[in-house]
Scaffold this motif. Sequence first.
Motif, PDB file in Angstrom:
ATOM      1  N   MET A 195       7.709 -15.023  28.401  1.00 57.67           N
ATOM      2  CA  MET A 195       8.286 -13.757  27.923  1.00 57.67           C
ATOM      3  C   MET A 195       9.379 -13.278  28.883  1.00 57.67           C
ATOM      4  O   MET A 195      10.466 -12.874  28.459  1.00 57.67           O
ATOM      5  N   GLU A 237      12.420 -15.566  28.458  1.00 59.00           N
ATOM      6  CA  GLU A 237      13.150 -15.260  27.224  1.00 59.00           C
ATOM      7  C   GLU A 237      13.942 -13.969  27.369  1.00 59.00           C
ATOM      8  O   GLU A 237      15.081 -13.867  26.894  1.00 59.00           O
ATOM      9  N   LYS A 238      13.352 -12.993  28.047  1.00 54.97           N
ATOM     10  CA  LYS A 238      14.047 -11.728  28.271  1.00 54.97           C
ATOM     11  C   LYS A 238      15.273 -11.943  29.161  1.00 54.97           C
ATOM     12  O   LYS A 238      16.351 -11.421  28.891  1.00 54.97           O
ATOM     13  N   ALA A 269      17.990 -13.670  27.247  1.00 52.86           N
ATOM     14  CA  ALA A 269      18.710 -12.760  26.342  1.00 52.86           C
ATOM     15  C   ALA A 269      19.842 -12.044  27.075  1.00 52.86           C
ATOM     16  O   ALA A 269      20.822 -11.621  26.448  1.00 52.86           O
ATOM     17  N   TYR A 277      16.743  -3.789  32.859  1.00 54.08           N
ATOM     18  CA  TYR A 277      16.431  -4.392  31.565  1.00 54.08           C
ATOM     19  C   TYR A 277      15.174  -5.254  31.663  1.00 54.08           C
ATOM     20  O   TYR A 277      14.300  -5.211  30.786  1.00 54.08           O
ATOM     21  N   MET A 278      15.063  -6.037  32.723  1.00 58.81           N
ATOM     22  CA  MET A 278      13.903  -6.903  32.900  1.00 58.81           C
ATOM     23  C   MET A 278      12.620  -6.099  33.081  1.00 58.81           C
ATOM     24  O   MET A 278      11.563  -6.509  32.615  1.00 58.81           O
ATOM     25  N   ILE A 320       7.884  -4.497  30.040  1.00 61.85           N
ATOM     26  CA  ILE A 320       7.322  -5.809  30.339  1.00 61.85           C
ATOM     27  C   ILE A 320       5.795  -5.831  30.242  1.00 61.85           C
ATOM     28  O   ILE A 320       5.204  -6.894  30.231  1.00 61.85           O
TER      29      ILE A 320
END
Length: 154
Positions: free
Chosen positions: A72, A75-76, A79, A147-148, A152
């Motif tokens: 996950m 993938e983040k 992006a 953003y990360m 989460i």
Amino acid sequence: MLNKEESKQARLEFWQRLTSKTRRLPGQKGRKRFWIFENTGIKGLDLRFDVDREKARVALEINSNNEDRRLMLFEKLEAAKSVFEAAFGEPLIWDFAYEKPTGESVCRVYVETPGDILNESLWPDMLFFLIDRMIKMEAAFLEVKDYMQANINE
């Protein structure tokens, strides 16, 4: 050819030289430079130096024991690839299934250059590469850190 003890001593000296050089970075005024990888603020996400007999690497490593979380986070990050690479300033290698020498599977975004930790004549170029790219990797990470961190744990 170095024996086991000489090899161990050469590796230790390499890492000591790297530590010494990071203490004298521009703008540090003699203060020790602490890399952000000591605490990125995101569990299971680290910035790493990796040097062996073939390459020197600077990596953003996602090493969570929970495979779903690891993928996950990767993938983040993927992006935000265009922002991350733009901040880094050059293309990176994106590997969601990087296998470390220990057999551990991690996700890595990294850059590498040829090198050999036991060949002292290569150290100046390797040290420059490691420090320069870690500064860039930190800057790129800081561009996407908020953003990360967002959502989460959902």
